[in-house]
Design a protein around this motif. Structure first.
Motif, PDB file in Angstrom:
ATOM      1  N   GLU A 101      33.326   8.944  20.586  1.00 52.97           N
ATOM      2  CA  GLU A 101      33.189   8.321  21.894  1.00 52.97           C
ATOM      3  C   GLU A 101      31.968   8.867  22.607  1.00 52.97           C
TER       4      GLU A 101
ATOM      5  N   GLN B   7      34.743   4.279  23.111  1.00 57.06           N
ATOM      6  CA  GLN B   7      35.089   4.841  21.812  1.00 57.06           C
ATOM      7  C   GLN B   7      35.018   3.743  20.757  1.00 57.06           C
TER       8      GLN B   7
ATOM      9  N   CYS C 255      35.218   2.999  16.379  1.00 59.73           N
ATOM     10  CA  CYS C 255      35.668   3.492  15.087  1.00 59.73           C
ATOM     11  C   CYS C 255      35.117   2.557  14.016  1.00 59.73           C
TER      12      CYS C 255
ATOM     13  N   TYR D 180      37.221   0.662  22.419  1.00 55.51           N
ATOM     14  CA  TYR D 180      38.223   1.221  23.329  1.00 55.51           C
ATOM     15  C   TYR D 180      37.450   1.714  24.544  1.00 55.51           C
TER      16      TYR D 180
ATOM     17  N   ARG E  96      40.419  -2.780  23.921  1.00 53.46           N
ATOM     18  CA  ARG E  96      41.538  -2.210  24.654  1.00 53.46           C
ATOM     19  C   ARG E  96      40.977  -1.344  25.776  1.00 53.46           C
TER      20      ARG E  96
ATOM     21  N   ASN F 179      41.704   1.392  29.194  1.00 56.91           N
ATOM     22  CA  ASN F 179      42.602   2.414  29.722  1.00 56.91           C
ATOM     23  C   ASN F 179      41.872   3.190  30.814  1.00 56.91           C
TER      24      ASN F 179
ATOM     25  N   SER G  78      44.951   9.355  26.119  1.00 66.13           N
ATOM     26  CA  SER G  78      44.168   8.156  25.813  1.00 66.13           C
ATOM     27  C   SER G  78      43.815   8.094  24.329  1.00 66.13           C
TER      28      SER G  78
ATOM     29  N   ASP H 119      46.848   6.843  22.636  1.00 66.93           N
ATOM     30  CA  ASP H 119      46.973   5.411  22.899  1.00 66.93           C
ATOM     31  C   ASP H 119      46.096   4.624  21.936  1.00 66.93           C
ATOM     32  N   TRP H 120      44.842   5.063  21.765  1.00 65.69           N
ATOM     33  CA  TRP H 120      43.954   4.399  20.818  1.00 65.69           C
ATOM     34  C   TRP H 120      44.485   4.522  19.390  1.00 65.69           C
TER      35      TRP H 120
ATOM     36  N   MET I 161      45.647   0.900  18.366  1.00 63.67           N
ATOM     37  CA  MET I 161      44.501   0.224  17.757  1.00 63.67           C
ATOM     38  C   MET I 161      44.253   0.653  16.309  1.00 63.67           C
TER      39      MET I 161
END
Length: 202
Positions: free
Chosen positions: A41, A77, A79, A90, A111, A113, A124, A127-128, A132
């Motif tokens: 990130e 963020q 990936c 994210y 997504r 947040n 967080s 959550d990711w 995700m």
């Protein structure tokens, strides 16, 4: 989770790549790029800090008034898999509550947040990871997730879920991400350069 000595030198780089090679070989992931993931990130400022100003020689104090947004930095963020496929972004705002307007007209599948400081924290990241990353994974396991391994990323719930879904977490050695982190070197650096230029041009 595997961690090696913290440093940024040739010996540590050699040690890390040996660890990566061993991990891939032991888990039958050589030539299996769809099972190798990298996440990172970065913060994107919402004000043109660092802008250059031309002024008369000898002036010590320069001021520029700019409109504030209340969200000084957005954390993004991303990936990516080793085969070049990227997960949706994210996006993390600095706020107590997520406003619907902040999620409009974004990339497909993104997504959103919030966190108190607008930075990635354990909640967080979990959550990711759970909402995700895990749903995106292929049926072949295990997979490997490579990232910088800061304490702000992992909590017990994330480690437990990684074990449940057969995800190997491989940390990059600290103080080496500017060299070893593919997303930092290959993606965020040029994107942030373009981001700064867009601010300076406005």
């Amino acid at each position: 989770m595997t961690r090696i000595k913290s440093s940024a030198n040739k010996e540590i780089f050699h040690q890390w790549f040996n660890l990566l090679k061993t991990t891939l070989e032991e888990n039958n992931m050589i030539n299996q790029p769809h099972r190798i993931y990298n996440v990172d990130e970065s913060g994107f400022p919402l004000d043109p800090r660092g802008i250059k100003v031309i002024a008369e020689k000898g002036i010590k104090n320069l001021f520029k008034a700019i409109a504030g947004s209340g969200r000084e930095t957005i954390t993004l963020q991303r990936c990516a898999r080793a085969d070049g496929v990227m997960l949706p972004p994210y996006v993390l705002y600095r706020a107590k509550n997520l406003h619907v307007k902040w999620t409009e007209n974004g990339p497909d599948g993104a997504r959103y947040n919030v966190s108190d400081k607008g930075w990635m924290d354990t909640d967080s990241f979990h959550d990711w990871f759970s909402k995700m990353f895990i749903p995106f994974l292929p049926p072949e396991r295990p997979v490997i997730l490579i990232f910088d391994g800061r304490a702000s990323h992992l909590n017990f719930a994330t480690v437990k879920e990684a074990i449940k879904h057969d995800v190997i977490i491989l940390n990059l050695s600290s103080n080496s991400t500017h060299v070893l982190q593919p997303l930092d070197v290959g993606v965020y650096e040029p994107v942030k350069t373009a981001w700064e230029k867009s601010w300076h041009a406005s």
